[in-house]
Motif scaffolding. Structure first.
Motif, mmCIF file in Angstrom:
data_model
loop_
_atom_site.group_PDB
_atom_site.id
_atom_site.type_symbol
_atom_site.label_atom_id
_atom_site.label_comp_id
_atom_site.label_asym_id
_atom_site.label_seq_id
_atom_site.Cartn_x
_atom_site.Cartn_y
_atom_site.Cartn_z
ATOM 1 N N LYS A 30 -90.099 -5.110 26.078
ATOM 2 C CA LYS A 30 -89.158 -4.667 27.479
ATOM 3 C C LYS A 30 -90.026 -3.516 28.384
ATOM 4 C CE LYS A 30 -84.895 -2.430 28.345
ATOM 5 N NZ LYS A 30 -83.492 -1.758 27.969
ATOM 6 N N GLU A 31 -90.706 -2.490 27.691
ATOM 7 C CA GLU A 31 -91.452 -1.610 28.473
ATOM 8 C C GLU A 31 -92.461 -2.304 29.335
ATOM 9 O OE1 GLU A 31 -92.867 1.469 25.788
ATOM 10 O OE2 GLU A 31 -90.799 2.287 25.540
ATOM 11 N N ARG A 58 -88.627 -3.091 21.965
ATOM 12 C CA ARG A 58 -88.827 -2.071 22.862
ATOM 13 C C ARG A 58 -90.137 -2.042 23.576
ATOM 14 N NH1 ARG A 58 -91.366 2.445 22.378
ATOM 15 N NH2 ARG A 58 -91.617 2.367 20.028
#
Length: 357
Positions: free
Chosen positions: A145-146, A142
């Motif tokens: 991805k961020e 995550r």
């Protein structure tokens, strides 16, 4: 009347009236006669009658029975002492063996329960390890991805800011050609502004129209200067909004990135602690398994030793009881023999006394 001549043998006879007979051929002095009388009395006293021999024999038998009885009593006392001491020692050993068996059984039960409890805890820890590992992987994915999304958006904003700054400079320097060279970058900036709702449709349309009409325009033309100033104001406002948006994006990413790092660090710490806890549990399980195995081996040996001790105690008790019974019977028989010997000896003695009278 004639009498037997005197001889020195113990077979004499008394004269009817005057004691020993005198030999006319042999004259004795009075002292010699006294000596002879004493000698004869001593010889007579030394003679043992058959009754006395029987009494002496009975007394000797009594002493022999008593001597043998005393020796046998000493031997039995030693044996009885052995029985008592050995029985006490073996009883203490058996009691200790029973206590040891109880302790080992209790220890095995307690450690088996501990092992089961730790096995359950280890299984839970293993489940937690999988959960934490999955959570860490998801968090890392995550956050990456961020970060990738931030980098794309930040690059677009940076590119737009750069294009807008260059456009303003070209317009302020009255260089339409330079402004037109930035058309592709400005179009990209306008599209980005539209996607972010940073520019209204009329202003975007006016700016697009201005860009299209700029080709071949004289920068000294008052019309160009009039329109260019309005476009500069629009682009400047857009630049300010992009700058603010970029600052907000950077701040938001910095905050989310810090949260990612903190979450990841926290998960890694939990994973390490859980790993150490699992390692400790695994070592405890190994130790408990070895201790239980050792206790079971000791229990088997203790039970075998107890069985041997109990068997020895049984045989010892049987032997001691048999010997005690035999001793009682022999004692009673010996007492009867002594009683019979004493009675017979007393009978002979009383009979002799009666005959002597």
């Amino acid at each position: 009347s004639a009498c037997a001549p005197f001889s020195s043998t113990p077979d004499h006879s008394y004269c009817p009236k005057s004691g020993y007979c005198s030999n006319p051929g042999l004259m004795l002095s009075s002292n010699a006669l006294l000596l002879l009388g004493a000698t004869l009395a001593l010889v007579r006293a030394s003679q043992v009658t058959p009754v006395e021999k029987v009494i002496t024999l009975l007394e000797d038998l009594k002493k022999e029975v008593e001597t043998k009885g005393s020796a046998e009593a000493t031997s039995y006392d030693e044996f009885a002492c052995f029985c008592k001491e050995t029985t006490m020692q073996k009883s203490k050993t058996i009691t200790g063996g029973q206590d040891q068996i109880e302790e080992l059984s209790a220890d095995i039960g307690a450690k088996t329960a501990q092992k089961a409890d730790k096995a359950v805890k280890l299984k839970k820890r293993q489940g937690l390890a999988t959960k934490l590992s999955d959570e860490l992987a998801a968090t890392v994915a995550r956050c990456e991805k961020e970060k990738a999304e931030y980098e794309v958006e930040a690059a677009d904003l940076s590119k737009a800011l750069s294009a807008l700054k260059a456009a303003i400079k070209s317009l302020e320097d009255s260089k339409p050609a330079s402004f037109l060279q930035l058309r592709h970058s400005i179009d990209h900036a306008l599209a980005l502004a539209e996607s972010m709702d940073l520019i209204s449709a009329p202003k975007q349309k006016a700016l697009t129209t201005f860009i299209q009409q700029t080709t071949g325009v004289d920068p000294a033309d008052p019309t160009y200067q009039f329109h260019s100033q309005g476009i500069i104001d629009t682009i400047q406002k857009l630049l300010d909004e992009f700058t603010t948006k970029k600052a907000e994006l950077d701040a938001e990413f910095e905050k989310s990135n810090a949260a990612c790092k903190s979450t990841i660090a926290s998960l890694e710490e939990k994973i390490e602690k859980n790993k150490n806890a699992m390692s400790a549990l695994e070592k405890n399980l190994i130790t408990l398994t070895e201790e239980i195995a050792k206790a079971r081996e000791d229990l088997v040996n203790a039970e075998a030793t107890l069985k041997d001790d109990q068997m020895y105690m049984k045989d010892l008790t049987k032997m001691c009881e048999a010997r005690a019974k035999d001793w009682d019977q022999r004692s009673q028989m010996r007492a009867g023999e002594l009683e019979a010997l004493v009675a017979r000896s007393e009978e002979r003695r009383v009979g002799q006394e009666c005959r002597s009278r």
